[in-house]
Design an enzyme around this catalytic site. Structure first.
Site, PDB file in Angstrom:
ATOM      1  N   HIS A   1      -8.928  -2.833  -2.292  1.00 23.99           N
ATOM      2  CA  HIS A   1      -8.687  -3.165  -0.935  1.00 23.99           C
ATOM      3  C   HIS A   1      -9.838  -1.893   0.333  1.00 23.99           C
ATOM      4  CE1 HIS A   1      -7.243  -3.243   3.103  1.00 23.99           C
ATOM      5  NE2 HIS A   1      -6.816  -1.860   3.285  1.00 23.99           N
TER       6      HIS A   1
ATOM      7  N   HIS B   1      -9.530   5.447   4.725  1.00 22.50           N
ATOM      8  CA  HIS B   1      -8.609   5.322   5.708  1.00 22.50           C
ATOM      9  C   HIS B   1      -7.087   5.291   5.824  1.00 22.50           C
ATOM     10  CE1 HIS B   1      -8.606   0.922   4.034  1.00 22.50           C
ATOM     11  NE2 HIS B   1      -7.381   1.143   4.807  1.00 22.50           N
ATOM     12  N   ASP B   2      -6.373   5.078   3.877  1.00 24.05           N
ATOM     13  CA  ASP B   2      -4.939   4.644   3.653  1.00 24.05           C
ATOM     14  C   ASP B   2      -4.991   5.921   2.997  1.00 24.05           C
ATOM     15  OD1 ASP B   2      -4.233   2.532   5.045  1.00 24.05           O
ATOM     16  OD2 ASP B   2      -4.889   1.368   3.069  1.00 24.05           O
TER      17      ASP B   2
ATOM     18  N   GLU C   1      -1.758   7.928   4.635  1.00 23.37           N
ATOM     19  CA  GLU C   1      -1.145   7.500   5.055  1.00 23.37           C
ATOM     20  C   GLU C   1      -0.158   6.922   3.427  1.00 23.37           C
ATOM     21  OE1 GLU C   1       0.257   3.000   6.777  1.00 23.37           O
ATOM     22  OE2 GLU C   1      -1.332   4.239   7.191  1.00 23.37           O
ATOM     23  N   ASP C   2      -0.936   6.755   2.952  1.00 19.92           N
ATOM     24  CA  ASP C   2      -0.141   6.265   1.383  1.00 19.92           C
ATOM     25  C   ASP C   2      -0.193   7.260   0.086  1.00 19.92           C
ATOM     26  OD1 ASP C   2       0.433   4.177   2.707  1.00 19.92           O
ATOM     27  OD2 ASP C   2      -1.512   3.117   2.225  1.00 19.92           O
TER      28      ASP C   2
END
Length: 750
Positions: free
Chosen positions: A48, A72-73, A76-77
């Site tokens: 992704h 970008h993640d 957050e993840d």
């Protein structure tokens, strides 16, 4: 899956000096952080961010944006932190990744609140650095391309969010190609049957109109060449979602639509756009009122083009868009194609200042972005964000002028109030009316293209709350809400403090604002003033504040006496919140109690009448000298009743809404108060005049009158009057009672 070398080659194709080592480190770091994660499709999660980076390279963004797309993640993840991203890749990339990170670890009130807060933070991050938006749109685009792997309910929610927010946001930023793909994918998931039907109808239409399209292309190219204009002419059909929306909006069938075929005419220079328009109109008859000049007056998303609709061969309506290559690039890629962006300027203010200094027109999207962020700048009320953003995104435009010639673009349907708020929030708050094209007009008048608007300001600083239902722009709605909210806080916070002091005192405690500040998170209130106002409005029970400040207060209440007495009972042992003085007595018993009871030392003083945090009940009123109680009604504040009012029986089971009150009027007060007088009198000519004359002679004022016959000889007169106090009312009753036409007279408490 794209390899490291492929990614670098894509970036190097438009950035010859790209930093391969930076890109390789970001590639390896992201792959390592996501190594144990998979997507719903079963693919490694790293595919992704890699695909997002690929989309970013298609937009030819700088390498910091590419790295941010890869990472970008991670915050957050994964277990990555902002500090770690800064240390490994620099503060610039860290800020980009942070701007793309959703809220974590915060329990918000609702999904709507959470979505609104995420969107507000995203827009603010975009205002700081527009690359955040570009990467975010690339992220959403890849998620939509792979949405068929997620469960249907989640698929529908994400598609609706994309249709409501991200697709229009891409359009506002001029990124039309991304907007159209997001709309197409959302449409496919939200309305699969309609999507399939639109594609079927379009396929049939393409087959039917192929020769027509080829003829128009040849004719326009030939005519332009004869006029010494080099041009490229491309045909295009309206997108399925655009057709579906037009059918739904106008309640028409596919066959009833026109303008489904369009042509894009691309020329070299700005002046050739107007020359090409003349050539086209010489060949085909123009449709009246279907010409728009977005070159001299660009859209807010920097879009520039000439639009015209003509009657082509076979009487088909055909739309043409005429623009230069540069305009076309801006139209397709928006800010990603911006010349200033390519110069390495990412901040919205820098864009605006540079564009002005170089006399470039491409600055409207950033002005809109700043206005939108300003309207969403209140972090204490994120529930409004989604609604306000939709208001800003979903409207065509009207262009209006100030008396000094300033051009202001507003959504279609905007009023003079919207115009006032677009000028300045203070102008909107004090707007009373307008002059439109030199003529007086109400502030709620809807504006038309080309209107000159002069706002007439009043002395007030708070707009009517009802304006919120009239205005169109998010900025106006936010300004009205903010002003009315602040006025409400100012109006009710003082009363809220009195209520809390009374409640705390009845519980043997002392109220201090500092104690309230310490428990604001428990009360879900952003400030002490907000909490006080909520208590004053009846939205926050005083008992909740008491138990938040003193968690053991409930223990102290155990054993509080509840002493029955005859046919009713009352409790004066310091009950919760507004119920420090609670009665359950029939009207007569309550009236006797009122005559005997002494005012409690912690009763709340009542100074004035209606229109404030305290208002009189509309049924019977209350006058100074009455033993009074207050009912705390959410949204209305305290409503005052005399203790003998029959209406109080409906509140007997709502103990938390009762407040003990006392009058606190200045000696020289000249305010009258409402009461009702019930008179049974002889049904004869002149009776009403004689009773009314007595009331006037006693210096009382009649506000209303109700009459009903009792029998052939008697009639009932119920007067609404205004008197100074209880003594004044008593004298008035005495004077009426001595009239020979009056059988009985008493104060009405029902």
């Amino acid at each position: 899956m794209m390899r490291q070398t492929e990614l670098f080659e894509r970036v190097q194709s438009y950035i010859p000096g790209a930093d391969q080592e930076l890109l390789d480190r970001a590639y390896v770091y992201a792959m390592h952080q996501h190594r144990h994660q998979t997507r719903t499709s079963g693919d490694p999660y790293f595919t992704h961010p890699l695909e997002v980076a690929s989309i970013v390279t298609d937009l030819k963004l700088d390498q910091a944006s590419v790295v941010a797309a890869l990472l970008h993640d991670t915050i957050e993840d994964t277990d990555s932190t902002r500090a770690e991203i800064d240390a490994k890749f620099g503060k610039e990339i860290g800020e980009l990744v942070q701007g793309l990170t959703k809220l974590k670890g915060i329990e918000l009130v609702s999904k709507k609140t959470r979505q609104g807060e995420n969107l507000r933070r995203l827009l603010i991050a975009i205002a700081d650095d527009v690359r955040v938006l570009l990467v975010k749109l690339a992220d959403r685009l890849h998620n939509m391309r792979t949405l068929h792997h997620v469960p249907p309910d989640k698929r529908e929610r994400i598609s609706q969010e994309t249709m409501d927010l991200y697709a229009p946001l891409a359009g506002r930023m001029g990124m039309q190609s991304i907007r159209e793909e997001l709309e197409e994918l959302s449409f496919q998931n939200l309305h699969p049957d309609a999507h399939a039907l639109m594609h079927e109808k379009l396929a049939e239409m393409r087959e039917r109109t192929r020769s027509l399209v080829e003829e128009i292309e040849r004719t326009v190219v030939s005519d332009l060449a004869a006029a010494d204009i080099t041009a490229t002419v491309k045909s295009r059909y309206k997108r399925p979602y655009s057709i579906f929306r037009k059918m739904d909006r106008n309640s028409v069938s596919f066959e009833q639509l026109s303008d489904l075929i369009g042509f894009r005419v691309i020329v070299e220079r700005d002046e050739e756009c107007y020359a090409a328009l003349g050539v086209v109109h010489m060949r085909y008859r123009a449709v009246p009122e279907r010409f728009k000049d977005y070159i001299s007056t660009p859209k807010q998303n920097d879009y520039r083009s000439l639009h015209t609709t003509v009657i082509g061969p076979s009487n088909e309506r055909v739309e043409l868009q005429i623009r230069t290559h540069g305009m076309n690039e801006i139209a397709e890629q928006g800010i990603a194609a911006h010349s200033l962006y390519k110069d390495g300027i990412y901040n919205a203010d820098d864009f605006e200042n540079r564009a002005k200094s170089e006399l470039l027109p491409e600055s409207r999207a950033y002005a809109w972005l700043r206005r939108t962020v300003e309207s969403l700048s209140d972090p204490d009320h994120p529930d409004d964000v989604m609604e306000q953003t939709r208001l800003e995104l979903f409207h065509d435009q009207v262009f209006c002028f100030s008396p000094k010639g300033r051009l202001i673009a507003l959504p279609r349907g905007s009023t003079a109030i919207d115009f006032a708020y677009a000028v300045h929030t203070d102008v909107g708050n004090s707007c009373s009316s307008a002059q439109i094209n030199g003529r007086p007009a109400p502030a709620i008048t809807q504006l038309k293209n080309g209107d000159e608007v002069n706002i007439v300001r009043g002395s007030h600083k708070v707009p009517p709350a009802a304006w919120e239902n009239v205005v169109v722009t998010g900025k106006a709605r936010a300004g009205i809400r903010r002003a009315t909210r602040e006025e409400s806080i100012q109006r009710y916070s003082g009363m809220g403090e009195k209520i809390l002091k009374s409640t705390f005192a009845s519980g043997g405690k002392t109220f201090e604002p500092a104690k309230l500040e310490a428990v604001l998170p428990k009360l879900a209130r952003p400030s002490v003033a907000d909490a006080l106002a909520a208590v004053g409005r009846g939205e926050l029970p005083a008992l909740d504040v008491m138990t938040a400040v003193f968690p053991d207060y409930r223990v102290e209440r155990v054993g509080a006496s509840t002493k029955p007495s005859g046919d009713g009972w009352f409790n004066m042992s310091g009950l919760s919140g507004a119920a420090d003085f609670m009665f359950r007595l029939p009207g007569r018993r309550r009236e006797k109690y009122a005559e005997a009871a002494e005012a409690l030392s912690n009763a709340i003083p009542v100074v004035g009448a209606s229109g404030k945090a305290v208002s009189m009940n509309e049924e019977i009123g209350a006058v100074p000298g009455d033993r009074i109680v207050g009912i705390l009604k959410p949204g209305e504040g305290i409503v005052v009743y005399p203790i003998g009012a029959e209406a109080l029986t409906e509140f007997e089971d709502l103990s938390d809404e009762w407040l003990d009150l006392r009058w606190d009027l200045a000696p020289q007060s000249n305010e009258r108060f409402p009461a009702k007088i019930d008179v049974i009198a002889v049904n004869a000519p002149g009776t009403l005049a004689r009773v009314s004359d007595i009331i006037g002679s006693a210096d009382a004022n009649i506000t209303n009158l109700f009459m009903s016959p009792q029998d052939a000889n008697l009639t009932r007169l119920v007067f609404g009057v205004e008197v100074w106090d209880l003594k004044h009312l008593s004298r008035l009753l005495r004077d009426i009672r001595v009239l020979d036409v009056v059988t009985t007279v008493e104060r009405s408490m029902g």
